[in-house]
Design a protein around this motif. Structure first.
Motif, PDB file in Angstrom:
ATOM      1  N   SER A 103       0.820  -1.212   0.000  1.00 29.65           N
ATOM      2  CA  SER A 103       0.000   0.000   0.000  1.00 29.65           C
ATOM      3  C   SER A 103       0.853   1.261   0.000  1.00 29.65           C
ATOM      4  O   SER A 103       1.824   1.364   0.741  1.00 29.65           O
ATOM      5  CB  SER A 103      -0.907   0.008   1.234  1.00 29.65           C
ATOM      6  OG  SER A 103      -1.497   1.276   1.386  1.00 29.65           O
ATOM      7  N   ASP A 105      -0.491   4.069   0.929  1.00 33.14           N
ATOM      8  CA  ASP A 105      -1.189   5.004   1.806  1.00 33.14           C
ATOM      9  C   ASP A 105      -0.165   5.705   2.681  1.00 33.14           C
ATOM     10  O   ASP A 105       0.929   5.186   2.911  1.00 33.14           O
ATOM     11  CB  ASP A 105      -2.243   4.255   2.648  1.00 33.14           C
ATOM     12  CG  ASP A 105      -3.440   3.888   1.792  1.00 33.14           C
ATOM     13  OD1 ASP A 105      -4.161   4.811   1.396  1.00 33.14           O
ATOM     14  OD2 ASP A 105      -3.625   2.703   1.500  1.00 33.14           O
ATOM     15  N   GLY A 106      -0.531   6.884   3.150  1.00 25.95           N
ATOM     16  CA  GLY A 106       0.388   7.659   3.970  1.00 25.95           C
ATOM     17  C   GLY A 106       0.713   9.008   3.345  1.00 25.95           C
ATOM     18  O   GLY A 106       1.705   9.630   3.707  1.00 25.95           O
ATOM     19  N   PRO A 113      -4.178   7.432   7.549  1.00 24.11           N
ATOM     20  CA  PRO A 113      -3.763   6.523   6.483  1.00 24.11           C
ATOM     21  C   PRO A 113      -3.912   5.044   6.825  1.00 24.11           C
ATOM     22  O   PRO A 113      -4.345   4.263   5.986  1.00 24.11           O
ATOM     23  CB  PRO A 113      -2.305   6.891   6.220  1.00 24.11           C
ATOM     24  CG  PRO A 113      -1.871   7.717   7.369  1.00 24.11           C
ATOM     25  CD  PRO A 113      -3.099   8.321   7.969  1.00 24.11           C
ATOM     26  N   LYS A 114      -3.574   4.647   8.040  1.00 23.48           N
ATOM     27  CA  LYS A 114      -3.694   3.230   8.383  1.00 23.48           C
ATOM     28  C   LYS A 114      -5.161   2.808   8.380  1.00 23.48           C
ATOM     29  O   LYS A 114      -5.501   1.746   7.859  1.00 23.48           O
ATOM     30  CB  LYS A 114      -3.053   2.935   9.746  1.00 23.48           C
ATOM     31  CG  LYS A 114      -3.048   1.440  10.051  1.00 23.48           C
ATOM     32  CD  LYS A 114      -2.236   1.089  11.262  1.00 23.48           C
ATOM     33  CE  LYS A 114      -2.198  -0.413  11.470  1.00 23.48           C
ATOM     34  NZ  LYS A 114      -1.399  -0.790  12.634  1.00 23.48           N
ATOM     35  N   TRP A 117      -6.315   2.489   4.801  1.00 20.97           N
ATOM     36  CA  TRP A 117      -5.756   1.267   4.230  1.00 20.97           C
ATOM     37  C   TRP A 117      -6.565   0.044   4.666  1.00 20.97           C
ATOM     38  O   TRP A 117      -6.995  -0.767   3.843  1.00 20.97           O
ATOM     39  CB  TRP A 117      -4.293   1.176   4.658  1.00 20.97           C
ATOM     40  CG  TRP A 117      -3.540  -0.066   4.333  1.00 20.97           C
ATOM     41  CD1 TRP A 117      -3.601  -0.803   3.185  1.00 20.97           C
ATOM     42  CD2 TRP A 117      -2.568  -0.713   5.159  1.00 20.97           C
ATOM     43  NE1 TRP A 117      -2.724  -1.858   3.247  1.00 20.97           N
ATOM     44  CE2 TRP A 117      -2.079  -1.826   4.439  1.00 20.97           C
ATOM     45  CE3 TRP A 117      -2.040  -0.454   6.419  1.00 20.97           C
ATOM     46  CZ2 TRP A 117      -1.107  -2.680   4.954  1.00 20.97           C
ATOM     47  CZ3 TRP A 117      -1.073  -1.299   6.915  1.00 20.97           C
ATOM     48  CH2 TRP A 117      -0.619  -2.400   6.197  1.00 20.97           C
ATOM     49  N   SER A 133       2.683  -2.245   4.373  1.00 21.38           N
ATOM     50  CA  SER A 133       2.872  -0.826   4.079  1.00 21.38           C
ATOM     51  C   SER A 133       3.738  -0.194   5.154  1.00 21.38           C
ATOM     52  O   SER A 133       3.629  -0.543   6.327  1.00 21.38           O
ATOM     53  CB  SER A 133       1.537  -0.087   4.023  1.00 21.38           C
ATOM     54  OG  SER A 133       1.734   1.276   3.675  1.00 21.38           O
ATOM     55  N   LEU A 135       3.405   3.022   5.273  1.00 24.32           N
ATOM     56  CA  LEU A 135       2.547   4.209   5.390  1.00 24.32           C
ATOM     57  C   LEU A 135       3.316   5.504   5.109  1.00 24.32           C
ATOM     58  O   LEU A 135       3.143   6.510   5.774  1.00 24.32           O
ATOM     59  CB  LEU A 135       1.863   4.249   6.762  1.00 24.32           C
ATOM     60  CG  LEU A 135       0.909   3.082   7.027  1.00 24.32           C
ATOM     61  CD1 LEU A 135       0.432   3.080   8.462  1.00 24.32           C
ATOM     62  CD2 LEU A 135      -0.270   3.100   6.055  1.00 24.32           C
ATOM     63  N   SER A 140       7.550   5.376  -0.003  1.00 29.06           N
ATOM     64  CA  SER A 140       7.649   3.983   0.421  1.00 29.06           C
ATOM     65  C   SER A 140       8.981   3.375  -0.011  1.00 29.06           C
ATOM     66  O   SER A 140       9.431   3.555  -1.140  1.00 29.06           O
ATOM     67  CB  SER A 140       6.500   3.175  -0.201  1.00 29.06           C
ATOM     68  OG  SER A 140       6.753   1.795  -0.117  1.00 29.06           O
TER      69      SER A 140
END
Length: 181
Positions: A103, A105-106, A113-114, A117, A133, A135, A140
């Motif tokens: 992921s 996300d973040g 974000p978590k 996700w 992830s 995050l 990343s």
């Protein structure tokens, strides 16, 4: 160098040009990493935390055919592809296939974000266990290792940890799995 010292417009233009040079260099480096994702090459290792904090390495899945899927809860094209991935996963999971979802996300504009996700995993019924992830969004570690510039992005990895193909669509995935498994 600035040809007109003290001229704010010239200095601003010079700063813009420098930022563009940096962006071009970063894009070239990312492209070089993606060019390294050639069929037969070893898949770069990914070591990221699962939602519970436990680290899951891509190499932990050796012995299975793995689709490395780079996605995010905020990515509409990713979310539109997820039902097709679930369908392929359910068809081939008992034959040695799995998905390793990374992921992105973040992002700074994500307040939770978590939670985003985890909610996306649940909403899209992503039933496999291999969700990871850091995050950190576009920063990343896995994204940098693979030179990811856009998502969704996928890499199919064989049982020995070598790349079969990158940018595999769900429609192609079924055909590839039929020939591999």
């Amino acid at each position: 160098q600035v040809a007109y010292p003290g001229n704010k417009h010239a200095e601003s233009f010079n700063d813009q040009m420098e930022r563009m040079r940096e962006q071009i260099k970063a894009a070239e480096q990312a492209q070089a990493l993606q060019d390294g994702l050639a069929p037969g090459a070893p898949a770069p290792e990914i070591s990221l935390p699962k939602p519970n904090g436990e680290i899951l390495n891509l190499s932990d899945l050796r012995g299975q055919v793995v689709l490395v899927d780079f996605w995010a809860a905020w990515c509409r094209p990713c979310r539109m592809t997820n039902p097709k991935l679930v369908e392929v996963y359910n068809k081939y999971k008992d034959r040695g296939f799995t998905i390793y979802s990374v992921s992105f996300d973040g992002l700074a504009n994500q307040q939770t974000p978590k939670d985003d996700w985890l909610k996306a995993i649940e909403q899209d019924k992503l039933v496999w266990d291999n969700h990871v992830s850091d995050l950190k969004g576009w920063s990343s570690a896995a994204g940098r290792a693979y030179g990811i510039q856009s998502i969704p992005f996928t890499v199919l990895v064989d049982k020995n940890g070598n790349i079969v193909q990158k940018q595999v669509s769900p429609d192609q995935l079924g055909l590839l799995l039929e020939s591999i498994l």
